[in-house]
Design an enzyme around this catalytic site. Structure first.
Site, PDB file in Angstrom:
ATOM      1  N   HIS A 175       0.997  -1.110  -0.156  1.00 40.70           N
ATOM      2  CA  HIS A 175       0.112  -0.103  -0.061  1.00 40.70           C
ATOM      3  C   HIS A 175       0.877   1.231   0.017  1.00 40.70           C
ATOM      4  CE1 HIS A 175       0.505  -0.485   4.353  1.00 40.70           C
ATOM      5  NE2 HIS A 175       0.099   0.663   4.584  1.00 40.70           N
ATOM      6  N   HIS A 214       1.401   4.052   1.749  1.00 40.35           N
ATOM      7  CA  HIS A 214       2.038   4.752   3.074  1.00 40.35           C
ATOM      8  C   HIS A 214       3.323   4.805   3.005  1.00 40.35           C
ATOM      9  CE1 HIS A 214      -1.939   4.394   5.440  1.00 40.35           C
ATOM     10  NE2 HIS A 214      -2.109   5.182   4.575  1.00 40.35           N
ATOM     11  N   ASP A 257       5.825   4.920   4.924  1.00 39.65           N
ATOM     12  CA  ASP A 257       6.733   4.138   5.684  1.00 39.65           C
ATOM     13  C   ASP A 257       6.804   2.569   4.900  1.00 39.65           C
ATOM     14  OD1 ASP A 257       3.860   3.724   6.867  1.00 39.65           O
ATOM     15  OD2 ASP A 257       4.839   2.291   8.147  1.00 39.65           O
ATOM     16  N   HIS A 258       6.089   2.547   3.991  1.00 40.07           N
ATOM     17  CA  HIS A 258       6.132   1.386   3.144  1.00 40.07           C
ATOM     18  C   HIS A 258       6.978   1.438   1.817  1.00 40.07           C
ATOM     19  CE1 HIS A 258       3.450  -0.945   5.790  1.00 40.07           C
ATOM     20  NE2 HIS A 258       3.539   0.150   6.299  1.00 40.07           N
ATOM     21  N   HIS A 310      -7.594  -0.633   5.428  1.00 40.02           N
ATOM     22  CA  HIS A 310      -6.386   0.336   6.176  1.00 40.02           C
ATOM     23  C   HIS A 310      -6.297   1.405   4.935  1.00 40.02           C
ATOM     24  CE1 HIS A 310      -2.891   1.652   8.095  1.00 40.02           C
ATOM     25  NE2 HIS A 310      -1.991   1.330   6.970  1.00 40.02           N
ATOM     26  N   ASP A 363      -0.253  -3.690   6.365  1.00 40.87           N
ATOM     27  CA  ASP A 363      -0.786  -3.087   7.567  1.00 40.87           C
ATOM     28  C   ASP A 363      -2.558  -3.334   7.650  1.00 40.87           C
ATOM     29  OD1 ASP A 363       1.463  -1.896   7.999  1.00 40.87           O
ATOM     30  OD2 ASP A 363       0.893   0.058   7.741  1.00 40.87           O
ATOM     31  N   HIS A 412       4.754  -4.541  10.753  1.00 36.40           N
ATOM     32  CA  HIS A 412       5.094  -3.584  12.052  1.00 36.40           C
ATOM     33  C   HIS A 412       5.496  -4.689  13.401  1.00 36.40           C
ATOM     34  CE1 HIS A 412       4.573   0.418  10.507  1.00 36.40           C
ATOM     35  NE2 HIS A 412       3.766   0.088   9.688  1.00 36.40           N
TER      36      HIS A 412
HETATM   37 FE    FE Z   1       2.791   0.975   8.077  1.00 39.36          FE
HETATM   38 ZN    ZN Z   2       0.065   1.770   6.617  1.00 43.93          ZN
END
Ligand code: FE
Ligand code: ZN
Length: 257
Positions: A55, A57, A59-60, A114, A131, A169
């Site tokens: 996805h 985001h 942090d990915h 999400h 996530d 995570h």
């Molecule tokens: Fe994340």
């Molecule tokens: Zn995420």
């Protein structure tokens, strides 16, 4: 698929590494940072073969640009405007991705909730679910409805019990502490929390889990269980008429916790 391992990024992200059968290259999932991937692959004697994205985001995906500047590998991910500039191969629900060098193909599952375009990759008994499903918990619902998230989690829950869950995570311990508030009498949950707390005290990774463990201890996959229904109704202060409503109430409870 054997010898999958994790690289740490940011505070608590994991970037999963899937070495190819010949052991010289590897695919990585959700590289939120480039440096840990460069260092981790170098230490393992692996060249980057490709990138999988669950996805959009940051942090990915924040590491992708730098990694492909070093080495222009395929980047496989969901259909989403916000990712269009990064992805070289867009995939949809039901697609089967054959990755050069991997022993098994990966199936694509669309699991919105999400985010609206979140996907998972599943193959060789391994599930890369970003996530959406976490060990002992699930992702926050940022772009979907609770109903959508519930349906997405149910899809994952229908995979075989020995499926290994590679989420993105290290949230397991805090998730299980919350889960115990929902189900204080769940003995499997107590035992899992004790095991996970000991692992975290030694700074060890708590992943992958198995789907069977999640079905026994993760309240977000247990919205049809008496104990979870009663607890969710007590907390919500009203009767809940379906598993999806129970799920939504537990998610709202955790969001406010
Ligand atoms: Fe994340
Ligand atoms: Zn995420």
């Amino acid at each position: 698929m054997e010898n999958i391992f994790a690289l740490k990024a940011y505070q608590d992200n994991y970037i999963w590494v899937l070495p190819t059968a010949e052991g010289k290259r590897a695919y990585v999932v959700d590289p939120g940072e480039a440096d840990p991937v460069r260092a981790g692959l170098k230490a393992a004697g692996l060249d980057l073969a490709g990138i999988l994205v669950t996805h959009h985001h940051g942090d990915h995906v924040n590491g992708i640009k730098e990694l492909v500047a070093d080495n222009p590998v395929p980047v496989i991910g969901p259909v989403d405007e916000r990712l269009a500039a990064l992805i070289t191969r867009q995939v949809r629900d039901g697609d089967v991705v054959e990755l050069d060098g991997l022993p098994v193909p990966l199936q694509v599952l669309e699991i919105p909730g999400h985010t609206s375009s979140h996907i998972a990759f599943y193959g060789g008994g391994a599930l890369f679910c970003g996530d959406t499903l976490f060990a002992g918990g699930c992702g926050r619902i940022f772009e979907g409805t609770p109903e959508q998230m519930y349906n997405s989690l149910q899809r994952l829950a229908s995979l075989p019990g020995d499926t290994r869950v590679y989420c993105a995570h290290e949230y397991t311990e805090s998730n299980l502490r919350f889960a115990l508030q929902v189900e204080p009498d769940n003995q499997a949950l107590r035992e899992r929390l004790a095991k996970v707390s000991a692992q975290r005290a030694r700074d060890e990774i708590t992943l992958p889990s198995t789907l069977a463990e999640e079905l026994a201890t993760n309240p977000f996959l247990r919205a049809d269980q008496r104990s979870v229904i009663e607890s969710a109704e007590r907390h919500a202060g009203r009767p809940l008429s379906s598993p999806a409503e129970v799920f939504a109430a537990v998610r709202a409870w955790k969001d406010a916790a």
